[in-house]
Enzyme design. Structure first.
Site, PDB file in Angstrom:
ATOM      1  N   VAL A  66       0.855  -1.186   0.000  1.00 56.82           N
ATOM      2  CA  VAL A  66       0.000   0.000   0.000  1.00 56.82           C
ATOM      3  C   VAL A  66       0.889   1.233   0.000  1.00 56.82           C
ATOM      4  O   VAL A  66       1.817   1.354   0.805  1.00 56.82           O
ATOM      5  CB  VAL A  66      -0.927   0.022   1.246  1.00 56.82           C
ATOM      6  CG1 VAL A  66      -1.698   1.330   1.314  1.00 56.82           C
ATOM      7  CG2 VAL A  66      -1.889  -1.155   1.224  1.00 56.82           C
ATOM      8  N   GLY A 111       4.438   4.134   3.059  1.00 62.51           N
ATOM      9  CA  GLY A 111       4.007   2.898   2.415  1.00 62.51           C
ATOM     10  C   GLY A 111       4.112   1.756   3.395  1.00 62.51           C
ATOM     11  O   GLY A 111       4.688   1.907   4.476  1.00 62.51           O
ATOM     12  N   LYS A 112       3.571   0.635   3.061  1.00 68.99           N
ATOM     13  CA  LYS A 112       3.718  -0.560   3.897  1.00 68.99           C
ATOM     14  C   LYS A 112       3.383  -1.778   3.067  1.00 68.99           C
ATOM     15  O   LYS A 112       2.589  -1.696   2.116  1.00 68.99           O
ATOM     16  CB  LYS A 112       2.757  -0.488   5.087  1.00 68.99           C
ATOM     17  CG  LYS A 112       3.211  -1.318   6.271  1.00 68.99           C
ATOM     18  CD  LYS A 112       4.241  -0.577   7.091  1.00 68.99           C
ATOM     19  CE  LYS A 112       4.824  -1.431   8.183  1.00 68.99           C
ATOM     20  NZ  LYS A 112       5.731  -0.613   9.028  1.00 68.99           N
ATOM     21  N   GLY A 113       4.008  -2.905   3.418  1.00 75.80           N
ATOM     22  CA  GLY A 113       3.710  -4.139   2.719  1.00 75.80           C
ATOM     23  C   GLY A 113       3.517  -5.263   3.707  1.00 75.80           C
ATOM     24  O   GLY A 113       3.936  -5.167   4.870  1.00 75.80           O
TER      25      GLY A 113
END
Ligand code: NAD
Length: 423
Positions: A66, A111-113
């Site tokens: 994201v 962001g992040k995953g």
């Protein structure tokens, strides 16, 4: 992120973050159209990743990335491997990264995953195939100028090395700047391991100076003795502060004459990474540790440790949040009324993301900085960020937490206005 339950109340640190965002947005009368932009992620990518397991069967794992915001620069944020990963969690954590990067002035968005998997039950080969498959699936959305992942829960330098390798093969060019938190030999930065704890110390030092606290006459309690807690304790002790309490999952250890932190770190290293059996302090519970008579409290273990259930019992004058989300939002008013100052997580533990930025800069320069240079620059960033937050708190008559959100939201909102939206 885990949702914790205390005295029947369910705590969700991400809701706590959003409630503070709302307060700050109201205080600065954030333009409603910009508000709409900021509460929605810019881009969401979900991929189903089929992996051959060691027994020959194929399993499909769900992976997300994201990008909450790219207003200040490419998005930045870790990748976590856990069965608790959901798209909602990844979305909220990505927003959290936007505020953290903005408050310390990094030219990054958030962001992040995450991949929903249980890495403890997977072999190294399975983890490598899963990581490479994730890197391939995301290879068009990540990149040094687009989105730069990093380690998070259950991922570390090895996973980052696989991602660099896979991404570089796909692009046909060695691209270490696609990710940070790499092993040193693959372009990792000196000083990264100590960076978060060091930033906690710098924030603590800045706050003490504003509050007129003399380090030599001050005491400190640190909850959590992992990467952030042990290094924060060591560096705060080096300021001249007496560390009277430390703790980890095995419990708390209290010694009002002071605990020798170097000795505690050596003990932990010899003792399978735990403080269990540490004799230089009286054993107390983790709950009691938080309530000790002390000048400074550094929660550096996990989320939701200070809530409306115990906030009234906290005796520290200053709390410096090493962990993410250690104070739930229902404790904020209680701490304010007691006159307790809090350096919030998005500011206090941003030393890590700051040195991640330096890692990316060094990769792009094709050059290695010395640890001394990394530390000097990171200290300067953290000190400036604290001063900016302090000034915002004076101006808006609010606590340092809301001031941090104000500083962060304003930077993103002002830049978004300049960049504009489709009209
Ligand atoms: P870590 O796993 O190295 O250490 C966690 C420590 O907390 C361990 O000592 C563990 O025993 C202790 N602990 C766990 N549960 C506890 C409990 N109930 N009571 C007391 N102690 C307990 O983790 P870390 O990297 O030091 O991260 C700690 C916190 O800081 C997390 O909230 C993390 O998200 C945050 N953080 C870490 C970094 C980083 O660079 N490592 C950066 C920003 C924020």
């Amino acid at each position: 992120m885990t949702v914790s339950k205390k005295n029947g109340k369910v705590y969700n640190p991400l809701e706590s973050m959003m409630s503070r965002f709302e307060i700050a947005a109201k205080k600065i009368q954030l333009d409603p159209s910009i508000y709409q932009v900021l509460i929605n992620p810019a881009r969401i990518v979900t991929a189903n990743l089929p992996i051959q397991m060691d027994d020959g069967t194929v399993k499909v794992f769900e992976g997300h990335r994201v990008q909450h915001s790219q207003t200040l620069g490419p998005s930045k944020g870790g990748i976590r491997y856990s069965m608790s990963v959901t798209l909602d969690e990844v979305k909220a954590l990505a927003a959290w990264m936007t505020w953290k990067c903005a408050v310390v002035g990094m030219p990054f968005g958030g962001g992040k995953g995450g991949i929903k998997c249980d890495p403890r039950t997977m072999s190294k080969g399975e983890l490598e195939r899963l990581t490479r498959s994730y890197a391939a699936a995301m290879s068009d959305v990540i990149g040094p100028d687009k989105d730069i992942p990093a380690p998070d829960m259950n991922t570390g330098p090895q996973e980052m090395a696989w991602i660099v390798d896979e991404y570089s093969k796909i692009k046909g060019a060695f691209t270490p700047a696609v990710i940070t938190g790499k092993p040193l030999t693959m372009g990792g930065s000196a000083g990264r391991v100590e960076a978060t704890g060091r930033g906690v110390m710098v924030s603590c030092r800045s706050a003490m100076s504003k509050l007129g606290m003399n380090p030599q006459e001050s005491t400190c309690v640190v909850q959590g003795f992992g990467n952030v807690g042990s290094i924060s304790a060591k560096l705060i002790e080096m300021l001249g502060v007496t560390i009277i309490g430390i703790s980890d999952i095995s419990g708390g250890y209290y010694n009002k004459k002071g605990i020798d932190i170097e000795k505690a770190i050596k003990f932990k290293e010899r003792n399978n990474g735990t403080l269990e059996g540490f004799k230089d302090g009286r054993k107390i519970s983790n709950d009691k540790l938080l309530e000790l008579e002390t000048d400074i409290l550094v929660p550096a273990a996990m989320e939701d440790q200070i809530t409306r259930n115990n906030a009234d019992k906290i005796k520290a004058k200053l709390i410096v949040e090493g962990a993410n989300g250690p104070t739930s939002s229902d404790a904020d008013d209680i701490l304010d009324k007691k006159g307790i100052y809090v350096v919030p997580d998005i500011l206090a533990n941003a030393g890590g993301v700051t040195v991640s930025y330096f890692e990316w800069v060094q990769n792009r320069l094709g050059y290695h900085w010395t640890e001394e240079r990394v530390n000097r620059r990171a200290d300067r960033v953290m000190k400036q960020a604290f001063n900016e937050v302090y000034a915002a708190a004076q101006k808006h008559r609010c606590n340092w937490r809301i001031a941090s959100y104000i500083v962060a939201i304003k930077k993103v909102a002002d830049t978004q206005k300049l960049r504009g939206v489709y009209g």
